[in-house]
Design an enzyme around this catalytic site. Structure first.
Site, mmCIF file in Angstrom:
data_model
loop_
_atom_site.group_PDB
_atom_site.id
_atom_site.type_symbol
_atom_site.label_atom_id
_atom_site.label_comp_id
_atom_site.label_asym_id
_atom_site.label_seq_id
_atom_site.Cartn_x
_atom_site.Cartn_y
_atom_site.Cartn_z
ATOM 1 N N LEU A 206 0.856 -1.182 0.000
ATOM 2 C CA LEU A 206 0.000 0.000 0.000
ATOM 3 C C LEU A 206 0.894 1.235 0.000
ATOM 4 C CD1 LEU A 206 -3.094 -0.151 0.352
ATOM 5 C CD2 LEU A 206 -2.754 0.099 2.811
ATOM 6 N N HIS A 207 0.817 2.055 -1.032
ATOM 7 C CA HIS A 207 1.613 3.288 -0.991
ATOM 8 C C HIS A 207 1.033 4.434 -1.808
ATOM 9 C CE1 HIS A 207 2.941 1.866 -4.898
ATOM 10 N NE2 HIS A 207 3.417 3.061 -5.122
#
Ligand code: UD1
Length: 368
Positions: A206-207
């Site tokens: 997740l980024h």
């Protein structure tokens, strides 16, 4: 002999450039490859680890740009790259992907009349709030040669009025790295270090700013993780941007309280390949991981409202699930309730030979 400046800047660039540079080094009388690192990513885990894992030679030139706002980062790459390109006088500059370094380098070159080839051209999410979509659109408008991974990319470029002679479908060069390193990744000890068995866990990455810089969206994803982790442990290598916002949003304790969610440091290429290739499924907002899971037939739920890689949905194992808690949980349950593996096909030319095709096109268009 073609002198080529190969650009890298951020983590997803290294696995695209490594097979191209390796192929050029196999033909030393035809190609002189140099590597320029902008320094957009600089932590050992986000950069150096990939040079080692991918046997990518150290950069010949490092611009040392580092983090900053979009304008600051893009401007710094441009300012530092211009004297380099004037000094080196390459035949081609090769840029990959859609990060800020990609557009910055392409823009410098086009103003100087230096030829630019864009690898991974033509992908479109049609979401202009994504910084990468702006980088893709603009890079493709100004690059001389557009090397595409799939038919949808060719169609997008033609629809934007790009002349067909500038477009070549060469396949997905990231899959060259993946197939070329599968055997080496088997030596990784990451799964035993984490106490995992094949098929017995989920991998999460997740980024994207739209997910991790937005408290409500991020919390919605955390809610889904609470439920999913009741069925299987979730391994979460945490990107530096995400680590920052977890702290800023005061989510540290809440996330730590999810017993089966394991936060770990960002992994190198081989450890990460070893990890996701044996996962039951992958949850991600990354672009590249949608493709890598398609290539390996690992179910992938993409935590975004759109994808610039529709072929991974059309042929592969990807479901674009969005960020709604209930939707994520229900798609995850659907995967867990399936006993057999998902039906999927390999997109054409995702075969491990894209780098050689890129070299052949460069020679052909250069008349060498
Ligand atoms: C960038 C790319 C994105 C890609 C991602 C992969 C752009 C617009 N975005 O996003 O397309 O998917 O890389 O990782 O180019 N940081 C560190 N150490 C590092 C690098 C970054 O701590 O080595 C931190 C810094 O606080 C920085 C933040 O992460 O401000 C974001 O880095 P940045 O390069 O701006 O964007 P990414 O989110 O990594």
């Amino acid at each position: 002999m073609l002198k080529i400046l190969n650009f890298v800047g951020a983590r997803p660039n290294f696995m695209k450039v490594a097979p191209i540079v390796a192929a050029m080094k196999r033909h030393p009388s035809d190609f002189l490859p140099l590597i320029v690192h902008t320094g957009q990513h600089y932590d050992a885990a986000m950069s150096d680890a990939f040079f080692t894992d991918l046997n990518l030679p150290p950069p010949d030139i490092h611009l040392g740009v580092g983090s900053g706002s979009h304008a600051v980062q893009t401007a710094a790459v441009m300012e530092r790259f211009e004297p380099v390109v004037l000094n080196e006088k390459p035949d081609w500059v090769l840029v990959v992907g859609d990060v800020n370094s990609t557009i910055a380098c392409a823009l410098v070159c086009v103003k100087l009349g230096i030829k630019v080839a864009h690898v991974e051209a033509g992908l479109r999410s049609r979401d202009r709030t994504m910084p990468e979509e702006i980088n893709r659109l603009l890079t493709d408008q100004i690059a001389d040669l557009l090397l595409t991974p799939s038919h949808d990319a060719d169609e997008n470029l033609l629809a934007e009025g790009i002349p067909p002679e500038r477009i070549r479908m060469v396949g997905n060069v990231m899959i060259d790295s993946l197939l070329g390193n599968l055997e080496r990744a088997r030596q990784s000890k990451i799964k035993s270090e984490l106490g995992l068995v094949d098929g017995g866990y989920v991998v999460l990455t997740l980024h994207r700013p739209s997910n991790v810089d937005n408290r409500k969206t991020f919390e919605g994803i955390v809610n889904a993780l609470e439920t999913i982790s009741l069925s299987l442990p979730v391994m979460f290598p945490v990107h530096p941007r995400t680590r920052k916002t977890i702290a800023e949003f005061g989510l540290t304790d809440r996330i730590a309280a999810i017993a089966n969610l394991r936060l770990i440091e960002p992994l190198g290429y081989l450890d990460f390949l070893s990890l996701y290739s044996a996962a039951r499924f992958v949850l991600t907002d990354s672009g590249g991981i949608q493709e890598e899971t398609t290539a390996l037939g690992i179910p992938c739920l993409t935590l975004r409202e759109n994808t610039e890689r529709p072929i991974t949905v059309e042929m592969g194992t990807n479901v674009v699930v969005g960020t709604d808690t209930r939707k994520i949980v229900s798609e995850a349950s659907a995967i867990l309730s399936r006993s057999s593996s998902t039906e999927y096909r390999q997109p054409p030319l995702w075969d491990g030979h894209t780098a050689e095709r890129i070299l052949a096109v460069l020679q052909e268009v250069s008349g060498s």
